[in-house]
Write a protein that holds these residues in place. Structure first.
Motif, PDB file in Angstrom:
ATOM      1  N   UNK A   1       0.838  -1.203   0.000  1.00  0.00           N
ATOM      2  CA  UNK A   1       0.000   0.000   0.000  1.00  0.00           C
ATOM      3  C   UNK A   1       0.874   1.254   0.000  1.00  0.00           C
ATOM      4  N   UNK A   2       1.990   1.223   0.727  1.00  0.00           N
ATOM      5  CA  UNK A   2       2.893   2.381   0.771  1.00  0.00           C
ATOM      6  C   UNK A   2       3.445   2.685  -0.615  1.00  0.00           C
ATOM      7  N   UNK A   3       3.851   1.648  -1.337  1.00  0.00           N
ATOM      8  CA  UNK A   3       4.359   1.837  -2.694  1.00  0.00           C
ATOM      9  C   UNK A   3       3.284   2.443  -3.595  1.00  0.00           C
ATOM     10  N   UNK A   4       2.077   1.886  -3.526  1.00  0.00           N
ATOM     11  CA  UNK A   4       0.983   2.381  -4.371  1.00  0.00           C
ATOM     12  C   UNK A   4       0.637   3.826  -4.048  1.00  0.00           C
TER      13      UNK A   4
ATOM     14  N   UNK B   1      -8.138  -0.981   5.557  1.00  0.00           N
ATOM     15  CA  UNK B   1      -8.265  -2.260   4.851  1.00  0.00           C
ATOM     16  C   UNK B   1      -7.211  -3.246   5.351  1.00  0.00           C
ATOM     17  N   UNK B   2      -5.966  -2.762   5.539  1.00  0.00           N
ATOM     18  CA  UNK B   2      -4.904  -3.620   6.070  1.00  0.00           C
ATOM     19  C   UNK B   2      -5.228  -4.070   7.493  1.00  0.00           C
ATOM     20  N   UNK B   3      -5.874  -3.202   8.251  1.00  0.00           N
ATOM     21  CA  UNK B   3      -6.296  -3.564   9.609  1.00  0.00           C
ATOM     22  C   UNK B   3      -7.281  -4.727   9.580  1.00  0.00           C
ATOM     23  N   UNK B   4      -8.216  -4.673   8.655  1.00  0.00           N
ATOM     24  CA  UNK B   4      -9.223  -5.729   8.565  1.00  0.00           C
ATOM     25  C   UNK B   4      -8.631  -7.034   8.050  1.00  0.00           C
ATOM     26  N   UNK B   5      -7.677  -6.940   7.107  1.00  0.00           N
ATOM     27  CA  UNK B   5      -7.156  -8.139   6.460  1.00  0.00           C
ATOM     28  C   UNK B   5      -6.013  -8.802   7.222  1.00  0.00           C
ATOM     29  N   UNK B   6      -5.097  -7.998   7.760  1.00  0.00           N
ATOM     30  CA  UNK B   6      -3.900  -8.588   8.400  1.00  0.00           C
ATOM     31  C   UNK B   6      -3.680  -8.092   9.822  1.00  0.00           C
ATOM     32  N   UNK B   7      -4.640  -7.358  10.386  1.00  0.00           N
ATOM     33  CA  UNK B   7      -4.511  -6.911  11.769  1.00  0.00           C
ATOM     34  C   UNK B   7      -3.574  -5.738  11.978  1.00  0.00           C
ATOM     35  N   UNK B   8      -3.367  -4.925  10.956  1.00  0.00           N
ATOM     36  CA  UNK B   8      -2.541  -3.721  11.089  1.00  0.00           C
ATOM     37  C   UNK B   8      -3.117  -2.861  12.211  1.00  0.00           C
ATOM     38  N   UNK B   9      -2.285  -2.444  13.155  1.00  0.00           N
ATOM     39  CA  UNK B   9      -2.773  -1.757  14.348  1.00  0.00           C
ATOM     40  C   UNK B   9      -3.298  -0.361  14.020  1.00  0.00           C
ATOM     41  N   UNK B  10      -4.202   0.182  14.862  1.00  0.00           N
ATOM     42  CA  UNK B  10      -4.660   1.564  14.672  1.00  0.00           C
ATOM     43  C   UNK B  10      -3.505   2.563  14.657  1.00  0.00           C
TER      44      UNK B  10
END
Length: 335
Positions: free
Chosen positions: A76-79, A262-271
């Motif tokens: 996502x950072x690259x995009x 979206x990353x939070x929902x899919x891979x648990x990326x923290x708030x």
């Protein structure tokens, strides 16, 4: 209404924080005509110290990190970095009175990342006791390098198209090498490697960590003085740059917040990680970007892209963006 009230409270509190206080203090000192100067060698050393600390922490955390969980935020950072440059270039191409190379360079600088803004965000999250992955700041180069490369490639292609009958091919690998050799990215990547491969916890805790906030305050003072000086330069170019620099950081950060969710929902990326991603997207490079773009797009006017970034973009990202994303995270994640 609760969101607006919380944001306004945070916005006002931010003006009392040492970080923003030193930034404003630097602008006031410059406005009063003071001869105060921070030697460039000291400035470079401070930047090195801040990025080494961030890199060491990130490298130490990556050892234990779930690489699958890290992969999606990195993509996502690259995009985000690529999209900011692409869309920014398209916007400037439609505006009257904008030199094409200046517009591309400005988009590139806003697609790249500010190490100082990142450092401020880390301090604020720690003060708010908001937990984030220690590898989250390591998303910096995933956004920074592609953005700078794309801007330089686009500018070179445009210049070569203007020169009829010339080849439009650009040496991308040369641009990548030059970007990686930049002082800011070199320090951050060095810290990451040392944190990953060595037992560096003791030197981090005893040396880099205690000095972090003090060095950050000096960096903000220097940036404040430079921001005031750049305002005068910004007046000499089209006012579109100031408008773009006022709006773009918040738009970029909100887009990143959505992808971070979206990353939070899919891979648990923290708030907290979502906030970090939003902050680096809203920031605009003040260390690695300017020298890289000066070398890669020499025809661009630094008063346009550096003036827009330093005098408008960075204060907006720090004073408005960070409180906004924290307040938004509290609403979305119930912090």
């Amino acid at each position: 209404m609760d969101f607006i009230a919380d944001f306004l409270v945070r916005f006002l509190i931010q003006f009392q924080s040492p970080t923003l206080g030193f930034l404003i203090g630097g602008m006031l000192v410059a406005a009063l005509g003071s001869r105060l100067k921070i030697p460039n060698a000291i400035y470079q050393f401070i930047v090195f110290m801040l990025l080494m600390k961030i890199g060491l922490e990130g490298g130490i955390e990556i050892r234990e990190a779930n690489l699958v969980a890290m992969a999606l935020p990195a993509v996502f950072s690259i995009l985000i970095g690529l999209c900011i440059v692409w869309v920014g270039n398209a916007i400037f191409a439609m505006l009257p009175g904008i030199n094409r190379e200046d517009g591309i360079a400005t988009a590139g600088l806003f697609g790249a990342v500010s190490a100082s803004t990142l450092a401020v965000a880390i301090v604020m999250l720690e003060e708010e006791s908001i937990i984030f992955e220690a590898w989250a700041p390591a998303l910096y180069p995933f956004m920074d390098i592609p953005a700078l490369i794309l801007a330089i490639v686009m500018a070179n292609i445009h210049q070569k198209k203007e020169e009829k009958g010339t080849d439009t091919r650009v040496n991308v690998w040369h641009i990548i090498r030059e970007s990686l050799r930049g002082s800011a990215l070199s320090a951050l990547l060095l810290g990451l490697v040392l944190g990953l491969l060595t037992n560096s916890e003791s030197v981090l805790n005893s040396f880099y960590d205690p000095l972090f906030r003090g060095f950050l305050s000096i960096l903000m003072l220097v940036m404040g003085m430079e921001a005031y000086d750049r305002i005068k330069e910004l007046r000499s170019v089209a006012h579109w740059y100031a408008i773009y620099a006022s709006v773009a950081p918040l738009v970029h950060g909100l887009i990143a917040f959505g992808l971070g969710y979206i990353a939070h929902l899919l891979v648990g990326f923290s708030p907290g990680g979502v906030i970090i991603l939003s902050v680096i997207a809203s920031s605009n490079s003040d260390i690695s970007g300017p020298p890289t773009l000066r070398a890669g797009i020499p025809s661009a006017n630094p008063s346009a892209y550096i003036g827009a970034s330093t005098s408008v973009g960075t204060p907006v990202a720090i004073a408005v963006g960070i409180p906004l994303f924290i307040a938004l995270a509290e609403i979305v994640f119930g912090l």
